[in-house]
Each structure stands twice: as C-alpha cells, then as structure tokens.
Write an enzyme that holds these catalytic residues in place. Structure first.
Site, PDB file in Angstrom:
ATOM      1  N   ASP A   1      -0.628   7.081  -8.107  1.00 48.48           N
ATOM      2  CA  ASP A   1       0.668   6.585  -7.623  1.00 48.48           C
ATOM      3  C   ASP A   1       1.805   6.937  -8.573  1.00 48.48           C
ATOM      4  OD1 ASP A   1      -0.884   5.516  -5.662  1.00 48.48           O
ATOM      5  OD2 ASP A   1      -0.131   3.464  -5.844  1.00 48.48           O
TER       6      ASP A   1
ATOM      7  N   GLY B   1       0.816  -1.213   0.000  1.00 45.06           N
ATOM      8  CA  GLY B   1       0.000   0.000   0.000  1.00 45.06           C
ATOM      9  C   GLY B   1       0.846   1.258   0.000  1.00 45.06           C
TER      10      GLY B   1
ATOM     11  N   GLY C   1       2.798   2.156  -2.580  1.00 42.61           N
ATOM     12  CA  GLY C   1       3.062   2.610  -3.948  1.00 42.61           C
ATOM     13  C   GLY C   1       4.338   2.072  -4.574  1.00 42.61           C
TER      14      GLY C   1
END
Ligand code: PMV
Length: 367
Positions: A194, A147, A149
C-alpha cells in the site's frame, strides 16, 4: 511471459515530481504544506503479500489530502473533518442547543494513529526534536479503513508534508519505506504494497523482498473498467491480519499452500494484464476471491456483492484489501450500470473510480 514494460527496483525516476535525488535534501522552510496521495485497489495478492508472495495493485483517482501547518508550540493537532469514519453520531435534542455526541473512539483513534505515528517516524528518521508542533488537516475523497489503502495514503502524505515543513525533502522510495514502518508500527503487520502504490501510482507488481521490495510497473494495453462496491467494515486491517496469522499458525501447511496458489494467480494475472486479456484477468480474479474466502476474510455482505456483480455481467469480482467487510472490485466492461445496481441491491454502495497513474503529489506550499 516477458513484458515490454520497464523492470526496476524503485529509483528516483519513478514519479519524482519535484523530489530531489539526495537521500535527505535540506530545502527552504515552509509554514504550510499540502500533499495528496491516492487510494488503491489490490487487483491480486492481498494477504498473501504479507507472507512473501507477490501482488498486483493499482492507484485510483480518489485521494487523501494532508495539510501540515507549523505551530509556535509543541502540540500536534489533528483535524480529520471528512474521514468518512462511521462512528460519530450527533443527536440534537429539543430545547438543548448542544448535540449529544456518541463516538466510536476506536475507529477515530485508529484513523489518526497513522498521523501521529508518521510524525514520530519522521522525527526519528531526521533526528528532529519534538518541540516543533503542527496542525494536521486531513481530507479524504474515499471512506477510511474500507480496504482502499487510506491508512497508507494518510501515512505517506503526512510524512512527505511534515518533512517539507521541517525543511527537508526525502526521495519517494524513502517516503514509501518510512510509510511502511509507520503501518507496521500501528498495525503490527503490513506488506510494503500500500505504501509503494500510494507513493508511486500506476499499476505495480510488488514482491516483498528484503531489505527493499522488488517493484515493477505493469503496462496494461487496454482500459480496466471496474466498479468498487463498498460496505461498512466490521474488522480493521490489523484484526484481519491477526486472524489470518492465527489460521496459519494452526494449519501451516494448508495455509502456506493457499498463499503459494495466490502467488501463482498473481504471476498468471500479470501476464494476462500485459497482454490485455481481460477475460483471463476476470477468471483469475474469481479464483483469487475463492482463495481469499478460504483464508476466512470474506463476509456475507462481501460475498453477496461478489456473486451478484458476476450475475449482473462482471467478468471477474473479488474482495479488494483486507476483507472483513470493506470493498470488492468488479471488472465489468460495458456493464458498469448493471453492476452498480447489483451492488446496491446486495446492500453495498458503488464507488465510481478510475485507475490512476498519479502517486504522491505536492499540492501547495506556503511560506
Ligand atoms: O484493507 P487495506 O487497504 O488495509 O489493505 C490491506 C492489504 C493486506 O494485504 C491485507 C495487508 C498488507 O499490508 O498488504
């Protein structure tokens, strides 16, 4: 509320750091190129950003380093020695020198799939033949697929390094766009969030408009002391995106209104961040967590971390990223030690990390 910060679509004035301003510039050939790109925390708006809502995201000071080295043949060899991928178990048996290796190939293949795809996307974009191989080595300062990126950081850093190796140079916004295509092809769905943050760094407000996302820097006049809590991921980003999509398909009106509410939270959070009102930021993080939970992306372990960090004095805490395990972020001025302990007690691992202005960066070039 109008911010004092600059408003712009991405242009080459953001974090250009040695990039040319032409779309594709030819430069000298190098034999070895190392690029690094930061991880991120989604402060507000993950998931909803895939459905057209805005999000606020920050780069962190944990980075992924990708070195690409030319080969004389056409092979692509990927070494990912410290991807922090939970999935490889080495067992040494008495009297037997060779270890027994049990591998969760799924996770490893998932981690390197971004590298393979980034090289394919780059070759296609620059019309390069597939006869020039490369050794790609990845080092990550953070857990992969948690989580933070890392897949975007790996994709953009690989694209930038391989492009340089092939004697070309792309503008940052072009690298972010190709990184987004890479993520879309590997995951099936992705927002440009992202890949934009890992390219440009800082704190960004992103609206996923087409063909290019609208991006604005968010100037925050105060420090944002935050602790990340990490637990092993049970499901990949792609899987979590699929689950949300299924939920939306079966309840479109309900889920669309949750997505719009997340969008409202993001707009209020932007104003609170710009005015340095951390208590409002914290409250909005808690609301955002509740909305993410209603999308079904939390887990017991994530909720335990979220609630115990609040109990330990965090003024706001929420999932960060796709959920399904992975990371939470707790905003906790003056309570960092207590919140770290709370994360440990809840079964997670605290990750100390600072928000960072630095996006994609050229680390070294060897001829
Ligand atoms: O968990 P991560 O780092 O893969 O972040 C995913 C963020 C999502 O909003 C869920 C997906 C996206 O592409 O924006």
């Amino acid at each position: 509320m109008e911010s004092k910060t600059k408003h712009y679509y991405i242009d080459s004035s953001i974090n250009t750091r040695g990039f040319g301003s032409q779309k594709i510039a030819r430069i000298a050939f190098y034999m070895k190129v190392t690029m690094s790109a930061p991880g991120k925390i989604a402060l507000f708006g993950e998931h909803a950003v895939v459905w057209g809502q805005p999000a606020i995201v920050s780069a962190i000071d944990r980075r992924v380093h990708v070195t690409v080295e030319g080969r004389t043949d056409s092979m692509i060899k990927i070494s990912a020695m410290d991807l922090h991928v939970p999935g490889v178990v080495l067992t040494f048996q008495e009297g037997n020198k060779a270890p027994v290796i049990e591998t969760d190939y799924g996770r490893i293949v998932n981690a390197v799939a971004y590298v393979r795809k980034a090289i394919d996307v780059c070759r296609k974009h620059l019309s390069l033949s597939a006869d020039k191989g490369a050794n790609v080595t990845i080092h990550s300062e953070m857990p992969v697929g948690a989580g933070l990126g890392t897949s975007a950081a790996v994709s953009v850093a690989t694209l930038a390094a391989y492009t340089r190796l092939m004697g070309h140079e792309l503008r940052p916004e072009e690298l972010a766009r190709l990184g987004h295509i890479t993520e879309l092809e590997v995951q099936g769905a992705a927002s440009p969030m992202d890949t934009a943050i890992t390219t440009h760094g800082g704190i960004l407000y992103i609206r996923p408009t087409k063909p290019d996302p609208y991006i604005e820097t968010v100037g925050v006049p105060v420090a944002l002391p935050a602790i990340i809590g990490y637990t092993e991921r049970e499901s990949s980003t792609a899987e979590m995106l699929r689950r949300v999509k299924d939920l939306r398909n079966s309840n479109p009106r309900v889920i669309d209104s949750i997505m719009s509410s997340i969008g409202e939270v993001v707009e209020s959070a932007k104003a609170a961040l710009i005015s340095g009102d951390l208590f409002t930021v914290g409250k909005l993080m808690n609301i955002n967590h509740g909305l993410l939970e209603s999308l079904g992306v939390s887990s017991k372990r994530l909720n335990d971390m979220v609630y115990s960090t609040r109990f330990a004095g965090a003024i706001g805490s929420k999932i960060t990223g796709a959920g399904g395990g992975g990371c939470i972020i707790a905003l906790c001025p003056g309570k960092e030690a207590e919140v770290s302990t709370a994360i440990r007690i809840a079964g997670g691992m605290p990750i100390q990390s600072r928000l960072s202005k630095t996006g994609l960066k050229l680390e070294s070039l060897e001829q």
